[in-house]
Scaffold this motif. Structure first.
Motif, mmCIF file in Angstrom:
data_model
loop_
_atom_site.group_PDB
_atom_site.id
_atom_site.type_symbol
_atom_site.label_atom_id
_atom_site.label_comp_id
_atom_site.label_asym_id
_atom_site.label_seq_id
_atom_site.Cartn_x
_atom_site.Cartn_y
_atom_site.Cartn_z
ATOM 1 N N TYR A 23 0.856 -1.186 0.000
ATOM 2 C CA TYR A 23 0.000 0.000 0.000
ATOM 3 C C TYR A 23 0.888 1.230 0.000
ATOM 4 O O TYR A 23 1.932 1.250 0.654
ATOM 5 C CB TYR A 23 -0.908 0.031 1.238
ATOM 6 N N GLU B 188 -1.752 7.980 -0.852
ATOM 7 C CA GLU B 188 -2.060 8.764 -2.054
ATOM 8 C C GLU B 188 -1.200 10.026 -2.168
ATOM 9 O O GLU B 188 -1.006 10.541 -3.273
ATOM 10 C CB GLU B 188 -3.542 9.138 -2.073
ATOM 11 N N THR C 92 -8.507 0.573 -2.482
ATOM 12 C CA THR C 92 -7.917 1.531 -1.552
ATOM 13 C C THR C 92 -8.385 1.194 -0.144
ATOM 14 O O THR C 92 -9.343 0.437 0.043
ATOM 15 C CB THR C 92 -8.314 2.984 -1.883
ATOM 16 N N PRO D 66 -8.786 3.280 3.863
ATOM 17 C CA PRO D 66 -8.606 4.541 4.581
ATOM 18 C C PRO D 66 -7.353 4.480 5.452
ATOM 19 O O PRO D 66 -6.976 3.425 5.959
ATOM 20 C CB PRO D 66 -9.864 4.646 5.441
ATOM 21 N N ARG E 59 -6.345 8.183 1.724
ATOM 22 C CA ARG E 59 -6.416 6.805 1.236
ATOM 23 C C ARG E 59 -5.025 6.219 1.012
ATOM 24 O O ARG E 59 -4.090 6.913 0.632
ATOM 25 C CB ARG E 59 -7.178 6.737 -0.086
ATOM 26 N N GLU E 60 -4.941 4.933 1.251
ATOM 27 C CA GLU E 60 -3.782 4.129 0.882
ATOM 28 C C GLU E 60 -4.188 3.364 -0.374
ATOM 29 O O GLU E 60 -5.279 2.777 -0.426
ATOM 30 C CB GLU E 60 -3.418 3.134 1.990
#
Length: 193
Positions: A143, A146, A166, A168, A176-177
């Motif tokens: 991950y 963003e 994605t 949180p 977001r990741e």
């Protein structure tokens, strides 16, 4: 400068601690890690001992921490790989649909960047994941925040592609990741047939 890329040893917990705390002090830490320096510095020696053992070859076999060791012995970078199984809960993101590896804790000291260390660490980590017979890993994921454009560009360059999923960011649900993955290479599929 030539680095040795290898798995940590259980007795190296002070070095595991030192490198992680250095990572948490890096300017990119707020978008690179799900832990703060303030949280890391309060962890007990027993925590760091368990962490080193878990990432070593003496651990349970589900985690490996790879480090880049400079000729003088200083650790200049690290990548950790977690094995995720479909029948088990995952630490972050969606539950695994296949046997997969999850890369976390990516860090190279600023003064050692631009020398190919991150690529070497990723190669060691993914080669280890692909080499497992049980479970047979189908994909490696990670991950990226963003807002971490530098890391996202690096991951794309070495073959990771966004999956469209994605998650949180813990503590900041407005951020977001982004999940990225690389599938099992064809050469590994041919060897396994």
């Amino acid at each position: 400068m030539h680095h040795v890329i290898r798995v940590v040893r259980a007795d190296e917990w002070p070095l595991v601690k030192e490198l992680r705390l250095a990572a948490l002090r890096d300017p990119a830490a707020p978008v690179a890690f799900l832990e703060t320096y303030e949280q890391g510095i309060t962890r007990s020696d027993a925590f760091w001992q368990d962490r080193a053992l878990g990432g070593s070859e003496d651990g349970d076999g589900e985690v490996r921490q790879f480090v880049a060791v400079a000729p003088g012995g200083r650790w200049d970078g690290s990548v950790t790989v977690l094995i995720e199984r479909p029948d088990a809960e995952v630490g972050f993101g969606e539950t695994a649909e296949v046997h997969q590896a999850h890369v976390v804790g990516v860090f190279v000291r600023p003064e050692a960047r631009g020398r190919g260390l991150a690529e070497e660490l990723f190669r060691a980590a993914t080669d280890w994941a692909w080499s497992l017979d049980e479970p047979r890993i189908e994909r490696v994921r990670l991950y990226v925040h963003e807002g971490n454009a530098r890391a996202a560009a690096f991951y794309r360059r070495i073959g990771f592609a966004p999956t469209g999923r994605t998650a949180p960011v813990p503590g900041d649900p407005s951020a977001r990741e982004i999940e990225c993955e690389i599938g099992r290479p064809e050469r590994h599929q041919e060897v396994m047939r």
